[in-house]
Scaffold this active site. Structure first.
Site, PDB file in Angstrom:
ATOM      1  N   SER A 146       0.783  -1.248   0.092  1.00 15.58           N
ATOM      2  CA  SER A 146       0.101   0.072  -0.052  1.00 15.58           C
ATOM      3  C   SER A 146       0.912   1.115   0.087  1.00 15.58           C
ATOM      4  O   SER A 146       1.908   1.302   0.475  1.00 15.58           O
ATOM      5  CB  SER A 146      -0.931   0.071   1.206  1.00 15.58           C
ATOM      6  OG  SER A 146      -1.634   1.205   1.292  1.00 15.58           O
ATOM      7  N   TYR A 160      -1.507  -0.442  10.175  1.00 12.70           N
ATOM      8  CA  TYR A 160      -1.461  -0.957   9.035  1.00 12.70           C
ATOM      9  C   TYR A 160      -0.535  -0.309   8.001  1.00 12.70           C
ATOM     10  O   TYR A 160       0.127  -1.377   7.180  1.00 12.70           O
ATOM     11  CB  TYR A 160      -2.943  -0.619   8.172  1.00 12.70           C
ATOM     12  CG  TYR A 160      -3.225  -0.815   6.823  1.00 12.70           C
ATOM     13  CD1 TYR A 160      -3.626  -1.995   6.238  1.00 12.70           C
ATOM     14  CD2 TYR A 160      -2.816   0.224   6.148  1.00 12.70           C
ATOM     15  CE1 TYR A 160      -3.748  -2.330   4.996  1.00 12.70           C
ATOM     16  CE2 TYR A 160      -3.285   0.074   4.650  1.00 12.70           C
ATOM     17  CZ  TYR A 160      -3.579  -1.212   4.305  1.00 12.70           C
ATOM     18  OH  TYR A 160      -3.950  -1.497   2.667  1.00 12.70           O
TER      19      TYR A 160
HETATM   20  P1  NAP Z   1     -11.339  -6.181   0.220  1.00 16.90           P
HETATM   21  O1  NAP Z   1     -12.487  -5.583  -0.779  1.00 16.90           O
HETATM   22  O2  NAP Z   1     -11.642  -5.684   1.745  1.00 16.90           O
HETATM   23  O3  NAP Z   1     -11.035  -7.564  -0.063  1.00 16.90           O
HETATM   24  C1  NAP Z   1     -10.399  -8.096   0.911  1.00 16.90           C
HETATM   25  C2  NAP Z   1     -10.031  -9.775   0.441  1.00 16.90           C
HETATM   26  O4  NAP Z   1      -9.132 -10.236   1.134  1.00 16.90           O
HETATM   27  C3  NAP Z   1     -11.259 -10.560   0.545  1.00 16.90           C
HETATM   28  O5  NAP Z   1     -11.599 -11.207  -0.455  1.00 16.90           O
HETATM   29  C4  NAP Z   1     -11.256 -11.207   1.900  1.00 16.90           C
HETATM   30  O6  NAP Z   1     -11.945 -12.524   2.057  1.00 16.90           O
HETATM   31  C5  NAP Z   1      -9.747 -11.298   1.910  1.00 16.90           C
HETATM   32  N1  NAP Z   1      -9.419 -11.679   3.258  1.00 16.90           N
HETATM   33  C6  NAP Z   1      -9.428 -10.656   4.296  1.00 16.90           C
HETATM   34  N2  NAP Z   1      -9.034 -11.438   5.327  1.00 16.90           N
HETATM   35  C7  NAP Z   1      -8.570 -12.727   5.188  1.00 16.90           C
HETATM   36  C8  NAP Z   1      -7.948 -13.703   5.789  1.00 16.90           C
HETATM   37  N3  NAP Z   1      -7.690 -13.600   6.966  1.00 16.90           N
HETATM   38  N4  NAP Z   1      -7.501 -14.789   4.902  1.00 16.90           N
HETATM   39  C9  NAP Z   1      -8.007 -14.782   3.793  1.00 16.90           C
HETATM   40  N5  NAP Z   1      -8.512 -13.986   2.890  1.00 16.90           N
HETATM   41  C10 NAP Z   1      -8.804 -12.813   3.688  1.00 16.90           C
HETATM   42  O7  NAP Z   1      -9.734  -5.313   0.234  1.00 16.90           O
HETATM   43  P2  NAP Z   1      -9.192  -4.793  -1.113  1.00 16.90           P
HETATM   44  O8  NAP Z   1      -9.403  -3.390  -0.996  1.00 16.90           O
HETATM   45  O9  NAP Z   1      -9.608  -5.356  -2.380  1.00 16.90           O
HETATM   46  O10 NAP Z   1      -7.941  -5.025  -0.657  1.00 16.90           O
HETATM   47  C11 NAP Z   1      -6.831  -5.954  -1.166  1.00 16.90           C
HETATM   48  C12 NAP Z   1      -5.420  -5.616  -0.668  1.00 16.90           C
HETATM   49  O11 NAP Z   1      -5.023  -4.353  -1.396  1.00 16.90           O
HETATM   50  C13 NAP Z   1      -5.212  -5.728   0.660  1.00 16.90           C
HETATM   51  O12 NAP Z   1      -3.953  -6.120   0.879  1.00 16.90           O
HETATM   52  C14 NAP Z   1      -5.311  -4.230   0.831  1.00 16.90           C
HETATM   53  O13 NAP Z   1      -4.324  -4.147   2.062  1.00 16.90           O
HETATM   54  C15 NAP Z   1      -4.356  -3.515  -0.274  1.00 16.90           C
HETATM   55  N6  NAP Z   1      -4.915  -2.219  -0.576  1.00 16.90           N
HETATM   56  C16 NAP Z   1      -5.955  -1.766  -0.650  1.00 16.90           C
HETATM   57  C17 NAP Z   1      -6.034  -0.451  -1.092  1.00 16.90           C
HETATM   58  C18 NAP Z   1      -7.739   0.139  -1.132  1.00 16.90           C
HETATM   59  O14 NAP Z   1      -7.778   1.396  -0.975  1.00 16.90           O
HETATM   60  N7  NAP Z   1      -8.758  -0.797  -1.429  1.00 16.90           N
HETATM   61  C19 NAP Z   1      -5.052   0.606  -0.782  1.00 16.90           C
HETATM   62  C20 NAP Z   1      -3.779  -0.023  -0.720  1.00 16.90           C
HETATM   63  C21 NAP Z   1      -3.696  -1.307  -0.301  1.00 16.90           C
HETATM   64  P3  NAP Z   1     -13.430 -12.742   1.901  1.00 16.90           P
HETATM   65  O15 NAP Z   1     -14.048 -12.214   0.628  1.00 16.90           O
HETATM   66  O16 NAP Z   1     -13.793 -14.294   2.196  1.00 16.90           O
HETATM   67  O17 NAP Z   1     -13.915 -11.735   3.065  1.00 16.90           O
END
Ligand code: NAP
Length: 251
Positions: A146, A160
């Site tokens: 991130s 985080y």
């Molecule tokens: P999201 O929409 O909340 O989706 C998170 C995904 O991770 C879901 O599929 C969830 O599974 C899975 N997950 C969470 N905890 C888990 C665990 N303990 N074991 C296995 N799977 C788990 O998040 P996102 O925004 O797509 O984020 C994805 C990545 O990008 C993360 O690493 C996040 O830190 C990073 N990121 C996101 C942003 C942003 O603004 N969105 C910015 C920077 C970095 P379920 O579907 O089964 O709940």
């Protein structure tokens, strides 16, 4: 699709950025293992969409906070695909907005266990399968970090941000460790991206609210992050390893 098609495991592949990576990878010819922890319906929908488009995928439940779950997940991939060519370490969590002086041990342990240790254990299992040192044929790993790793997320979630900084350093070190063994390791640092992660941290309006802080004045889409990850996995990035790629609208 031939049996020789490359295979990819995406942690947290059922929703958000992970789901976009799964779909784009399948349309690029990968057979895809879609990991999820709670939302089986979302993961199954990703699998269904990939199959409807003529690709191959399966959903595999595993909590990335659990080493036993991770081991079982990799065994399921071995059994189903017989080879592993690529891993996207995408599963990650945020928490409620808080100052460091408000964070308890349980919060910090969950944050590190999923975002850091889970990423490291999955990478370990991938290296065991991909490394030429272990008889593998090489491969590529992309860690989803991130831009928070650089910004620090003061007043919001410094825990985080620090976890993602650990992912960055792990990416650089592992990349150098396995560079001669056919494995490239890189990270994508997304900026604010329009997914459900913000609602999961109690801030459903976060992406829209903070858009003014982004030079491009808008959040990114999951597809825009996925395209960067797919490039890093691909042979077009054949001389790129240990790179931390900001995909953050200039922030
Ligand atoms: P999201 O929409 O909340 O989706 C998170 C995904 O991770 C879901 O599929 C969830 O599974 C899975 N997950 C969470 N905890 C888990 C665990 N303990 N074991 C296995 N799977 C788990 O998040 P996102 O925004 O797509 O984020 C994805 C990545 O990008 C993360 O690493 C996040 O830190 C990073 N990121 C996101 C942003 C942003 O603004 N969105 C910015 C920077 C970095 P379920 O579907 O089964 O709940």
């Amino acid at each position: 699709m031939t049996q020789q098609a490359k295979t990819l495991l995406v942690t947290g592949g059922g929703r958000g950025i992970g789901a976009a990576v799964c779909r784009l990878a399948a349309s690029s010819g990968y057979r895809v293992a879609v990991n999820y922890v709670a939302d089986s319906a979302a993961a199954n929908e990703v699998v269904r969409a990939i199959e409807a488009a003529g690709g191959e995928a399966f959903a595999v439940r595993a909590d990335i906070a659990s080493e036993n779950h991770i081991l079982a997940m990799f065994e399921a991939v071995d059994k189903r695909f017989g080879r592993l060519d690529a891993l996207v370490n995408n599963a990650g969590v945020v928490d409620r907005k808080a100052r460091v002086d408000q964070m308890d041990l349980a919060r910090l342990e969950r944050m590190m266990r999923i975002n850091v240790i889970g990423t490291m254990l999955c990478a370990r299992e991938a290296v065991k399968r991909m490394s030429t040192r272990h008889g593998g044929r090489g491969g590529a790993i992309v860690n989803i970090s991130s831009i928070a790793a650089v910004l620090g997320s003061a007043g919001e979630y410094v825990d985080y941000a620090a976890a993602k900084a650990a992912v960055d350093t792990f990416t650089i070190g592992l990349a150098r460790e396995v560079a001669e063994e056919g494995i490239r390791v890189n990270a994508v640092r997304p900026g604010i991206t329009d997914t459900e992660i913000h609602a999961s941290g109690g801030q459903p309006d976060r992406a829209a609210r903070l858009s003014t802080l982004i030079p491009m004045k808008r959040p990114g889409t999951a597809e825009e992050i996925a395209r960067a990850a797919l490039w890093l996995l691909s042979n077009d990035a054949s001389y790129t390893t240990g790179a931390l790629l900001n995909v953050s609208g200039g922030r």
